[in-house]
Design an enzyme around this catalytic site. Structure first.
Site, PDB file in Angstrom:
ATOM      1  N   ASP A   1     -14.736  59.224  39.889  1.00 46.80           N
ATOM      2  CA  ASP A   1     -15.495  59.699  41.044  1.00 46.80           C
ATOM      3  C   ASP A   1     -16.135  58.481  41.709  1.00 46.80           C
ATOM      4  O   ASP A   1     -16.922  57.767  41.083  1.00 46.80           O
ATOM      5  CB  ASP A   1     -16.567  60.703  40.610  1.00 46.80           C
ATOM      6  CG  ASP A   1     -17.370  61.224  41.788  1.00 46.80           C
ATOM      7  OD1 ASP A   1     -16.775  61.823  42.700  1.00 46.80           O
ATOM      8  OD2 ASP A   1     -18.610  61.011  41.809  1.00 46.80           O
TER       9      ASP A   1
ATOM     10  N   ASP B   1     -22.157  63.268  38.766  1.00 49.00           N
ATOM     11  CA  ASP B   1     -21.000  62.392  38.955  1.00 49.00           C
ATOM     12  C   ASP B   1     -20.004  62.499  37.807  1.00 49.00           C
ATOM     13  O   ASP B   1     -18.783  62.518  38.029  1.00 49.00           O
ATOM     14  CB  ASP B   1     -21.458  60.947  39.135  1.00 49.00           C
ATOM     15  CG  ASP B   1     -22.340  60.769  40.361  1.00 49.00           C
ATOM     16  OD1 ASP B   1     -22.087  61.472  41.356  1.00 49.00           O
ATOM     17  OD2 ASP B   1     -23.266  59.945  40.333  1.00 49.00           O
TER      18      ASP B   1
ATOM     19  N   GLU C   1      -9.886  60.577  43.896  1.00 49.41           N
ATOM     20  CA  GLU C   1      -9.883  61.438  45.070  1.00 49.41           C
ATOM     21  C   GLU C   1      -9.187  60.748  46.237  1.00 49.41           C
ATOM     22  O   GLU C   1      -9.252  59.524  46.387  1.00 49.41           O
ATOM     23  CB  GLU C   1     -11.322  61.782  45.483  1.00 49.41           C
ATOM     24  CG  GLU C   1     -12.026  62.747  44.559  1.00 49.41           C
ATOM     25  CD  GLU C   1     -13.425  63.053  45.049  1.00 49.41           C
ATOM     26  OE1 GLU C   1     -13.685  64.209  45.449  1.00 49.41           O
ATOM     27  OE2 GLU C   1     -14.257  62.138  45.032  1.00 49.41           O
TER      28      GLU C   1
END
Length: 408
Positions: free
Chosen positions: A181, A348, A266
């Site tokens: 992340d 997170d 991501e």
């Protein structure tokens, strides 16, 4: 397999003069070819091939004798690179090719006949000859092309593209998987609980950067040596920031690739994110896009799998234990209690675990899922995902999007 090695070179004063002339010749051929190709397309509706443009170089040499001072294959490479730029434009990977300027970074390419004589010398064809260098790695294999560049701070580099003769390893998913992340406070948070702080390179050098910029702005006459010295001093600060950022990203990406077999991150819409004027400077400084690119090519070189989970996957709004949706939480809240299972989560780390699990789900299915209502495609000419586009075939898959590399 092709590998690139970038080394620092130290040309003499005479060699710097020769390179400056060569940069100018290559730049002129690029710009002149761009004008010719653009105008021909406007007039006839048809383009000009690179081979046809290469045949124009001897004609231009008769009209402009100073073109003969540059190594002929460098001029030909300029035309081939322009043709590749048009190919990238028509494929949607880049914008329309633009003119090159004598300001900023300068470069030229040698397609062959470059030899590394030792760890301190590189021999170039033509009038350039032997240039002192710091070859910090052993060059194993055949040198395909060498790109010589001069940065705005006066440093010279040579990027050697080498074919080492080793077959590309097959991707395997047997091993440890990690989800990452990305953020601003912590640059990267992994699914195993590791946190890597954001170094904030720009902030550390911002005071020096402002001083150099003020000194430059006071030099009103753009033709004086004092202004050129001020420009170079400012360029050195920018170069320092760029190099320390690149060093951090290389070391962290190498560490993550070495320790894991499957890497899931991501797919961030960086072009849209920098439109937020409150965060644009911080997002540009952190270097997420470069980091993802480094992770991708290093994973592919080592036979590992790199995955990108779609930007619409709600990694921060799912409980990693129950996979049930959690109500929207303010960004200031970094730790929360799940209303379903009651477990306390680090925001997170929870997101990184969800990203890893979604990547493993995609890997197990062998394809990617589309968002509800159809496939989500990036806008043209922006930074596209660093992975290949995939379209879902499975039925009943969840509501997420993703792209994958190394799955097939």
């Amino acid at each position: 397999m092709l590998r690139a090695v970038k080394v620092r070179i130290y040309p003499t004063q005479q060699q710097e003069t020769h390179l400056a002339q060569a940069f100018g010749c290559v730049r002129w051929v690029w710009n002149h070819s761009l004008v010719t190709m653009s105008q021909t397309y406007k007039d006839t509706g048809k383009g000009i091939s690179a081979l046809t443009m290469k045949k124009m170089i001897p004609v231009w040499k008769t009209e402009y004798e100073w073109l003969t001072e540059c190594y002929s294959q460098c001029l030909q490479s300029s035309v081939l690179n322009l043709s590749q730029a048009f190919g990238n434009f028509f494929d949607g990977r880049a914008g329309y090719p633009t003119f090159k300027t004598r300001h900023g970074r300068q470069s030229l390419q040698y397609p062959q006949n470059v030899k590394v004589k030792s760890d301190s010398e590189i021999k170039f064809p033509g009038n350039l000859g032997v240039v002192k260098a710091k070859v910090h790695r052993t060059i194993k294999g055949t040198i395909k092309t060498v790109t010589v560049s001069r940065l705005t701070d006066g440093r010279y580099y040579a990027s050697l593209l080498v074919d080492d003769g080793i077959e590309k390893p097959e991707s395997s998913d047997e091993g440890k998987a990690v989800g990452i992340d990305l953020g601003l406070t912590d640059f990267a948070v992994t699914s195993d609980g590791s946190k890597f702080q954001n170094p904030r390179h720009l902030k550390k050098h911002l005071g020096n950067l402002k001083r150099k910029q003020r000194k430059l702005s006071r030099k009103k006459d753009k033709t004086t040596n004092k202004r050129r010295k001020a420009q170079k001093a400012l360029a050195r600060v920018h170069s320092k920031i760029s190099r320390v950022r690149e060093d951090f990203l290389h070391k962290l990406s190498r560490k993550i690739v070495n320790e894991n077999q499957v890497i899931v991150v991501e797919d961030l819409a960086l072009k849209n994110m920098v439109k937020n004027h409150n965060l644009a400077k911080a997002i540009s400084d952190v270097g997420w896009g470069t980091f993802q690119t480094m992770l991708k090519y290093k994973a592919l070189q080592d036979g590992k799998i790199y995955l990108e989970v779609g930007r619409f996957f709600p990694s921060s709004h799912l409980c990693s234990n129950t996979l049930l949706k959690v109500n929207k939480i303010d960004l200031s809240v970094r730790i929360f209690d799940c209303p379903h299972c009651g477990q306390r989560h680090d925001r997170d780390i929870n997101a990184a675990i969800n990203i890893r699990n979604e990547g493993l789900r995609i890997l197990a299915l062998g394809t990617s899922a589309t968002a509800l209502g159809g496939n989500v495609r990036p806008k043209p000419y922006g930074r596209k995902s660093t992975t290949v586009e995939a379209v879902a075939d499975e039925l009943g898959s969840p509501r997420h999007t993703a792209s994958a590399v190394g799955v097939w």
